[in-house]
Design an enzyme around this catalytic site. Structure first.
Site, PDB file in Angstrom:
ATOM      1  N   HIS A   1       0.714  -1.061  -0.039  1.00  0.00           N
ATOM      2  CA  HIS A   1       0.047  -0.002   0.002  1.00  0.00           C
ATOM      3  C   HIS A   1       0.927   1.348   0.005  1.00  0.00           C
ATOM      4  O   HIS A   1       0.610   2.096  -0.682  1.00  0.00           O
ATOM      5  CB  HIS A   1      -0.864  -0.016   0.961  1.00  0.00           C
ATOM      6  CG  HIS A   1      -1.836  -1.034   1.186  1.00  0.00           C
ATOM      7  ND1 HIS A   1      -2.699  -1.324   0.329  1.00  0.00           N
ATOM      8  CD2 HIS A   1      -2.648  -1.883   2.387  1.00  0.00           C
ATOM      9  CE1 HIS A   1      -3.506  -2.323   0.367  1.00  0.00           C
ATOM     10  NE2 HIS A   1      -3.645  -2.471   1.685  1.00  0.00           N
TER      11      HIS A   1
ATOM     12  N   GLU B   1       6.889 -16.113 -20.546  1.00  0.00           N
ATOM     13  CA  GLU B   1       7.416 -16.075 -19.448  1.00  0.00           C
ATOM     14  C   GLU B   1       8.101 -17.288 -18.946  1.00  0.00           C
ATOM     15  O   GLU B   1       8.406 -17.423 -17.786  1.00  0.00           O
ATOM     16  CB  GLU B   1       6.538 -15.304 -18.220  1.00  0.00           C
ATOM     17  CG  GLU B   1       5.216 -16.065 -18.328  1.00  0.00           C
ATOM     18  CD  GLU B   1       4.122 -15.409 -17.412  1.00  0.00           C
ATOM     19  OE1 GLU B   1       4.453 -14.352 -16.848  1.00  0.00           O
ATOM     20  OE2 GLU B   1       2.982 -15.665 -17.672  1.00  0.00           O
TER      21      GLU B   1
ATOM     22  N   ASP C   1       9.140 -13.089 -14.409  1.00  0.00           N
ATOM     23  CA  ASP C   1       9.179 -14.716 -14.340  1.00  0.00           C
ATOM     24  C   ASP C   1       9.854 -15.385 -15.167  1.00  0.00           C
ATOM     25  O   ASP C   1      10.825 -16.291 -14.926  1.00  0.00           O
ATOM     26  CB  ASP C   1       7.634 -15.156 -14.559  1.00  0.00           C
ATOM     27  CG  ASP C   1       6.788 -15.228 -13.200  1.00  0.00           C
ATOM     28  OD1 ASP C   1       7.453 -15.228 -12.452  1.00  0.00           O
ATOM     29  OD2 ASP C   1       5.524 -15.225 -13.530  1.00  0.00           O
TER      30      ASP C   1
ATOM     31  N   CYS D   1       6.469  -6.319 -20.606  1.00  0.00           N
ATOM     32  CA  CYS D   1       5.673  -5.872 -19.516  1.00  0.00           C
ATOM     33  C   CYS D   1       6.222  -6.149 -18.237  1.00  0.00           C
ATOM     34  O   CYS D   1       5.638  -5.641 -17.228  1.00  0.00           O
ATOM     35  CB  CYS D   1       4.259  -6.361 -19.383  1.00  0.00           C
ATOM     36  SG  CYS D   1       4.079  -8.358 -19.270  1.00  0.00           S
TER      37      CYS D   1
END
Length: 582
Positions: free
Chosen positions: A199, A443, A467, A514
């Site tokens: 957060h 990935e 990954d 990405c």
């Protein structure tokens, strides 16, 4: 005495100020058995505390200022959903009725059980969602204990220090407390806990406030009122800096502010290299509201929308088709016709989703049942998500992106289910784009090595470098003992990337990156040299990457890349990279 602490940089910039120490406030819970016959009264006491906290959060939600980060509303909504779920109170109430535990003791027992379950989760993003449940439960316990929960600068600093720039130091920070801190213009955040998706990290980035998280024992080693320098670029916190060091950092701070103002001028500049190669910059988002900032900063679409946030509530049932459709449509609407790649749910190993559904009995290995592997074992859940995405495609350029594919049979079964979802919607008379684009994430090394299989079946590809690096180098990123071996510049990684990009380009199939590499401006020229033209990253990294793009000459970079790809010895590679990036 001056000393330095190190953590994870999550929001860049330099902050200088006095420490505002917010201790973890480890809640003292009274452990006692209630008298026989008073069980229902104690259960009502617990439920009343839930109602009071729910009311407080509702008031915070309604009172959000117009300039509050959109993530704040989403976090408050998540906490409200947790509070509204009767399942969270079920076990504590049962403990009250059967074992006569007092309310706070019963709730703490359930909290500890839940946190132990989350501790086994491999996925860092979902793992950090344990903080949601902990923060909600602690807030209820504070209410039970009638503790004061009001935070203002005067609670932290002597009157003479009011107005001095201040840096929050805490074990962890709940989103509702972040809102209070925003009102008082604190200039930085330091927490013991957290990662890049915590957060504090998300809100700090959205507020563009320097932050360093995961600084172990910071709240114990830093004293209230200590002068601090927070270096959000390197993840360094300097405690009690001397005058010379302060002067150096103030100068650096001034330079960073000037650079930030210059960056804003790039928002509307055409994204092309010095030799006129057009580059497209997409945004990675985790919440629908992130799309607002992505558009403001010039993203040409959403390269990765992580749909997992809809499935994070471990107590409630999985979100139905209508709920998912509304959320996906919201992102599509906010992007105003720009493409939105919605990744189907990517959960990992032993996790339980809504209703306590077990995903896997294969243990905690990141090599277990996750992502598309799990979706194919739950075809009805998968079809529900596919139908929701397809319905959203009637309102704009929603696209489907499938994670962690490796086998031809997985690809074929996935495509079959997409067609089945289309047939189901057609029978129900629901609108959707029948020609929706479907893409695959590359990935897994196996996928990279049999790329023609993917090129022949998909409309676009997206390389998930996080990954891909993890699996290629056999490194569990969540394991601190080997995390230092995670290296995006390993020769094997660079050659894999070069090969994927080259094959996709020759086949005229769009390919993007990405993973975190795309948003690291220090690697932008390298990726351009490898032939990449589509980048997808957190929206606050867009302008930094754009600046690198505008000054790069792809022709020169491409000429230098063969030497980099041939270099396997560290010293030889370092020289080749230095020449490429100079």
């Amino acid at each position: 005495m001056t000393f330095a602490l190190h953590g994870i940089p999550v929001s860049k910039g330099i902050a200088i100020g006095k420490a505002v120490l917010i201790s973890r406030a480890a809640i003292e819970v009274s452990h006692h058995l209630i008298d026989s016959g008073k069980e229902e009264a104690e259960a009502k006491k617990l439920l009343d505390a839930f109602d009071q906290v729910r009311l407080e959060l509702d008031q915070l939600r309604q009172g959000l200022p117009k300039d509050a980060p959109p993530e704040m509303a989403a976090f408050l909504d998540v906490h409200g959903m947790i509070l509204a779920d009767p399942a969270l109170a079920e076990k504590p109430i049962k403990l009250i009725r059967t074992q006569r535990l007092n309310a706070a003791w019963a709730l703490t027992t359930e909290l500890n059980d839940l946190l132990e379950q989350f501790a086994e989760i491999e996925d860092s993003y979902l793992k950090e969602r344990a903080n949601d449940i902990r923060q909600v439960a602690e807030r209820v316990i504070k209410t039970l204990n009638a503790q004061q929960d009001s935070l203002t600068p005067s609670d932290f600093l002597p009157t003479s220090d009011i107005g001095v720039e201040s840096i929050i130091v805490a074990h962890d920070i709940a989103p509702h407390d972040m809102l209070r801190f925003k009102e008082h213009a604190f200039t930085g955040f330091i927490t013991d806990l957290g990662g890049k998706t915590s957060h504090t990290a998300i809100v700090a980035r959205s507020m563009e406030i320097p932050a360093v998280v995961g600084v172990r024992h910071a709240s114990e080693m830093i004293r209230h009122g200590d002068w601090l320098v927070l270096d959000g670029e390197r993840g360094v916190v300097v405690v009690a800096p001397d005058e010379q060091l302060l002067a150096e950092y103030r100068e650096l701070q001034t330079q960073i502010l000037k650079e930030a103002r210059k960056l804003q001028q790039l928002k509307h500049a055409k994204t092309e290299t010095a030799d006129r190669v057009e580059i497209e910059l997409f945004a990675n988002i985790e919440l629908p509201e992130d799309a607002i900032q992505a558009v403001k900063l010039g993203a040409v679409g959403v390269g990765l929308f992580r749909s997992e946030f809809l499935f994070m509530d471990r107590k409630q049932a999985l979100p139905d088709e209508e709920k998912q459709y509304q959320e996906y449509r919201r992102v599509v609407d906010l992007m105003h016709g720009l493409p939105v790649n919605i990744r189907t749910i990517d959960v990992g190993a032993d996790k339980a989703l809504g209703g306590g559904r077990d995903i896997s009995q294969t243990g905690t290995s990141p090599l277990g049942l996750r992502a598309i592997r799990w979706s194919l074992t739950e075809p009805e859940v998968f079809l529900t998500q596919l139908r929701a995405i397809l319905r959203a495609s009637a309102h704009g350029q929603a696209r489907i992106m499938i994670p962690m594919l490796a086998h031809a049979k997985e690809i074929d079964e996935t495509l079959r289910l997409i067609e089945k979802a289309k047939q189901q919607l057609h029978q129900r008379g629901k609108a959707f784009n029948p020609n929706i684009q479907v893409g695959a994430m590359i990935e897994i090394p196996a996928a990279a090595l049999v790329l023609p299989l993917f090129i022949n079946r998909f409309d676009f590809l997206s390389i998930g470098t996080n990954d891909l690096i993890q699996y290629t180098l056999a490194i569990d990123r969540a394991d601190h003992a080997v995390a230092h071996l995670y290296d995006p510049l390993h020769p094997a990684i660079l050659n894999l990337l070069a090969n994927i990009i080259d094959q996709a380009k020759r086949a005229n199939v769009p390919v993007a990156v990405c993973g975190e590499m795309a948003g690291d401006s220090a690697l932008t020229r390298l990726l351009l040299a490898l032939g990449l033209t589509d980048f997808s990253m957190h929206f606050n990294q867009l302008l930094l990457v754009k600046r690198e793009v505008l000054s790069a000459n792809v022709g020169l970079l491409r000429a230098r890349v063969p030497r980099v790809l041939r270099a396997y010895e560290p010293e030889e590679q370092a020289k080749a990279l230095e020449r490429l990036l100079s």
